[in-house]
Design a protein around this motif. Structure first.
Motif, PDB file in Angstrom:
ATOM      1  N   SER A   1       0.752  -1.273   0.115  1.00 48.83           N
ATOM      2  CA  SER A   1       0.051  -0.066   0.077  1.00 48.83           C
ATOM      3  C   SER A   1       0.817   1.068   0.033  1.00 48.83           C
ATOM      4  O   SER A   1       0.536   2.327  -0.575  1.00 48.83           O
ATOM      5  CB  SER A   1      -1.135   0.128   1.189  1.00 48.83           C
ATOM      6  N   GLN A   2       2.139   1.262   0.796  1.00 48.57           N
ATOM      7  CA  GLN A   2       2.990   2.242   0.674  1.00 48.57           C
ATOM      8  C   GLN A   2       3.653   2.495  -0.688  1.00 48.57           C
ATOM      9  O   GLN A   2       3.682   3.542  -1.040  1.00 48.57           O
ATOM     10  CB  GLN A   2       3.973   2.181   1.617  1.00 48.57           C
ATOM     11  N   ARG A   3       3.884   1.398  -1.360  1.00 55.28           N
ATOM     12  CA  ARG A   3       4.329   1.506  -2.661  1.00 55.28           C
ATOM     13  C   ARG A   3       3.555   2.200  -3.782  1.00 55.28           C
ATOM     14  O   ARG A   3       3.654   2.942  -4.429  1.00 55.28           O
ATOM     15  CB  ARG A   3       4.896   0.140  -2.912  1.00 55.28           C
ATOM     16  N   PHE A   4       2.122   1.725  -3.572  1.00 57.16           N
ATOM     17  CA  PHE A   4       1.054   2.055  -4.351  1.00 57.16           C
ATOM     18  C   PHE A   4       0.738   3.577  -4.030  1.00 57.16           C
ATOM     19  O   PHE A   4       0.780   4.586  -5.101  1.00 57.16           O
ATOM     20  CB  PHE A   4      -0.086   1.302  -4.403  1.00 57.16           C
ATOM     21  N   SER A   5       1.057   4.212  -2.842  1.00 55.08           N
ATOM     22  CA  SER A   5       0.756   5.570  -2.686  1.00 55.08           C
ATOM     23  C   SER A   5       1.915   6.453  -3.114  1.00 55.08           C
ATOM     24  O   SER A   5       1.510   7.337  -3.837  1.00 55.08           O
ATOM     25  CB  SER A   5       0.671   5.710  -1.046  1.00 55.08           C
ATOM     26  N   LEU A   6       2.928   6.064  -2.879  1.00 54.53           N
ATOM     27  CA  LEU A   6       4.087   6.654  -3.427  1.00 54.53           C
ATOM     28  C   LEU A   6       3.962   6.664  -4.850  1.00 54.53           C
ATOM     29  O   LEU A   6       4.391   7.751  -5.449  1.00 54.53           O
ATOM     30  CB  LEU A   6       5.423   6.136  -2.949  1.00 54.53           C
ATOM     31  N   MET A   7       3.829   5.737  -5.733  1.00 53.39           N
ATOM     32  CA  MET A   7       3.600   5.561  -7.125  1.00 53.39           C
ATOM     33  C   MET A   7       2.648   6.570  -7.530  1.00 53.39           C
ATOM     34  O   MET A   7       2.909   7.472  -8.489  1.00 53.39           O
ATOM     35  CB  MET A   7       3.142   4.203  -7.392  1.00 53.39           C
ATOM     36  N   LEU A   8       1.513   6.634  -6.867  1.00 58.67           N
ATOM     37  CA  LEU A   8       0.466   7.585  -7.629  1.00 58.67           C
ATOM     38  C   LEU A   8       0.776   8.925  -7.013  1.00 58.67           C
ATOM     39  O   LEU A   8       0.501   9.903  -7.918  1.00 58.67           O
ATOM     40  CB  LEU A   8      -0.898   7.306  -6.675  1.00 58.67           C
ATOM     41  N   SER A   9       1.537   9.179  -6.082  1.00 57.75           N
ATOM     42  CA  SER A   9       1.884  10.752  -5.482  1.00 57.75           C
ATOM     43  C   SER A   9       2.760  11.228  -6.545  1.00 57.75           C
ATOM     44  O   SER A   9       2.869  12.526  -6.914  1.00 57.75           O
ATOM     45  CB  SER A   9       2.427  10.801  -4.330  1.00 57.75           C
TER      46      SER A   9
ATOM     47  N   ILE B   1      -9.223   0.031 -11.670  1.00 57.17           N
ATOM     48  CA  ILE B   1      -9.679   0.957 -10.512  1.00 57.17           C
ATOM     49  C   ILE B   1      -8.684   2.017 -10.274  1.00 57.17           C
ATOM     50  O   ILE B   1      -9.049   3.303 -10.288  1.00 57.17           O
ATOM     51  CB  ILE B   1     -10.057   0.228  -9.369  1.00 57.17           C
ATOM     52  N   THR B   2      -7.525   1.682 -10.285  1.00 59.90           N
ATOM     53  CA  THR B   2      -6.483   2.921  -9.974  1.00 59.90           C
ATOM     54  C   THR B   2      -6.192   3.908 -11.115  1.00 59.90           C
ATOM     55  O   THR B   2      -6.182   4.963 -10.935  1.00 59.90           O
ATOM     56  CB  THR B   2      -5.126   2.128  -9.608  1.00 59.90           C
ATOM     57  N   PHE B   3      -6.237   3.586 -12.319  1.00 63.11           N
ATOM     58  CA  PHE B   3      -6.033   4.244 -13.486  1.00 63.11           C
ATOM     59  C   PHE B   3      -7.343   5.154 -13.774  1.00 63.11           C
ATOM     60  O   PHE B   3      -7.401   6.189 -14.007  1.00 63.11           O
ATOM     61  CB  PHE B   3      -5.760   3.556 -14.610  1.00 63.11           C
ATOM     62  N   GLY B   4      -8.544   4.584 -13.592  1.00 61.69           N
ATOM     63  CA  GLY B   4      -9.624   5.278 -13.487  1.00 61.69           C
ATOM     64  C   GLY B   4      -9.611   6.413 -12.494  1.00 61.69           C
ATOM     65  O   GLY B   4     -10.232   7.736 -12.923  1.00 61.69           O
ATOM     66  N   PHE B   5      -9.407   6.287 -11.253  1.00 60.87           N
ATOM     67  CA  PHE B   5      -9.129   7.168 -10.175  1.00 60.87           C
ATOM     68  C   PHE B   5      -8.267   8.451 -10.923  1.00 60.87           C
ATOM     69  O   PHE B   5      -8.384   9.496 -10.672  1.00 60.87           O
ATOM     70  CB  PHE B   5      -8.833   6.563  -9.031  1.00 60.87           C
ATOM     71  N   SER B   6      -7.147   8.000 -11.291  1.00 61.87           N
ATOM     72  CA  SER B   6      -6.043   8.813 -11.445  1.00 61.87           C
ATOM     73  C   SER B   6      -6.459   9.609 -13.071  1.00 61.87           C
ATOM     74  O   SER B   6      -6.277  10.757 -13.038  1.00 61.87           O
ATOM     75  CB  SER B   6      -4.690   8.043 -11.841  1.00 61.87           C
ATOM     76  N   TRP B   7      -6.891   9.099 -13.898  1.00 66.15           N
ATOM     77  CA  TRP B   7      -7.368   9.703 -15.108  1.00 66.15           C
ATOM     78  C   TRP B   7      -8.494  10.645 -14.826  1.00 66.15           C
ATOM     79  O   TRP B   7      -8.319  11.807 -15.550  1.00 66.15           O
ATOM     80  CB  TRP B   7      -7.999   8.462 -16.038  1.00 66.15           C
ATOM     81  N   PHE B   8      -9.576  10.405 -13.777  1.00 65.26           N
ATOM     82  CA  PHE B   8     -10.413  11.287 -13.485  1.00 65.26           C
ATOM     83  C   PHE B   8      -9.780  12.519 -13.105  1.00 65.26           C
ATOM     84  O   PHE B   8     -10.060  13.843 -13.649  1.00 65.26           O
ATOM     85  CB  PHE B   8     -11.328  10.691 -12.246  1.00 65.26           C
ATOM     86  N   HIS B   9      -8.715  12.421 -12.369  1.00 64.29           N
ATOM     87  CA  HIS B   9      -8.204  13.840 -11.634  1.00 64.29           C
ATOM     88  C   HIS B   9      -7.403  14.406 -12.588  1.00 64.29           C
ATOM     89  O   HIS B   9      -7.081  15.752 -12.809  1.00 64.29           O
ATOM     90  CB  HIS B   9      -7.370  13.496 -10.487  1.00 64.29           C
TER      91      HIS B   9
ATOM     92  N   ILE C   1      -5.523  10.899  -2.337  1.00 60.52           N
ATOM     93  CA  ILE C   1      -4.775   9.715  -2.708  1.00 60.52           C
ATOM     94  C   ILE C   1      -4.806   8.622  -1.501  1.00 60.52           C
ATOM     95  O   ILE C   1      -5.295   7.467  -1.472  1.00 60.52           O
ATOM     96  CB  ILE C   1      -3.186   9.806  -3.051  1.00 60.52           C
ATOM     97  N   ALA C   2      -4.563   9.247  -0.054  1.00 62.89           N
ATOM     98  CA  ALA C   2      -4.549   8.331   1.027  1.00 62.89           C
ATOM     99  C   ALA C   2      -5.894   7.761   1.198  1.00 62.89           C
ATOM    100  O   ALA C   2      -5.856   6.428   1.520  1.00 62.89           O
ATOM    101  CB  ALA C   2      -4.189   9.135   2.174  1.00 62.89           C
ATOM    102  N   PRO C   3      -7.042   8.120   1.172  1.00 60.91           N
ATOM    103  CA  PRO C   3      -8.185   7.436   1.398  1.00 60.91           C
ATOM    104  C   PRO C   3      -8.593   6.602   0.238  1.00 60.91           C
ATOM    105  O   PRO C   3      -9.110   5.567   0.707  1.00 60.91           O
ATOM    106  CB  PRO C   3      -9.395   8.577   1.618  1.00 60.91           C
TER     107      PRO C   3
END
Length: 202
Positions: A88-96, A165-173, A185-187
């Motif tokens: 979860s930390q790796r994913f969070s850092l990746m998105l940030s 799901i992750t890309f949908g969230f990121s693409w929306f923003h 990102i955190a929630p």
């Protein structure tokens, strides 16, 4: 999100001059940063790079494909995720890191432009769907697969659905120009790794 070397995907044909190739990429990056997608043109890139339009069109079929390579060159070395962190930390850092890249460099403009241009050009859509996005999925897929092997995630985790799901969230923003909302990102990560999607059993 993680990429192979863009040079390995270049079209066959006349051998490219590395100096000319770099000049064109640099010019395209500058033009995107200064003029945005609306002001971006092959004419402008050619003038700025000191290259001919036939040379550019020999290497890239259209401006969307040139823009896509600008994105790949810019993002290729930008995201490094330590392997000793929890998934979860790796994913969070990746998105940030990804959102910062989109927000503060020409990558965001390039990505949005490529998506927009692909809507009406079948060749570009096929490139976006079958090659470009496959390379975007490579790093997060590797992170999740490693987590399954380490038993940080269940063996039946639906990795592909988590990626969508992750890309949908990121693409929306990205597409709504809300990349400064990094507090979301955190929630999102907490929910994603709490309600982990599972593969349906046959």
């Amino acid at each position: 999100m993680s990429d192979e070397n863009p040079k390995s995907r270049r079209s066959a044909g006349a051998v490219r001059s590395e100096a000319s190739h770099q000049a064109i990429i640099d010019a395209a990056k500058t033009l995107l940063s200064e003029k945005g997608y609306v002001g971006f043109s092959i004419d402008g890139v050619a003038r700025l790079a000191g290259a001919s339009k036939p040379t550019i069109y020999r290497w890239w079929a259209n401006k969307a494909q040139l823009i896509a390579e600008v994105y790949e060159v810019e993002s290729a070395c930008a995201i490094h995720i330590p392997e000793d962190l929890e998934v979860s930390q790796r994913f969070s850092l990746m998105l940030s890191t990804l959102w910062e890249l989109w927000h503060n460099t020409s990558c965001g403009v390039a990505f949005r432009s490529f998506i927009a241009e692909s809507q009406n050009v079948k060749e570009n859509m096929e490139l976006l769907r079958d090659q470009f996005m496959a390379r975007r999925f490579a790093l997060p897929r590797q992170i999740l697969a490693t987590a399954v092997r380490r038993q940080e995630l269940p063996a039946d985790t639906d990795i592909e659905l988590m990626l969508v799901i992750t890309f949908g969230f990121s693409w929306f923003h990205l597409l709504t120009d809300n990349l400064d909302q990094t507090e979301t990102i955190a929630p999102f990560i907490q929910h994603l790794f709490t309600a982990i999607p599972r593969k349906h059993q046959a």
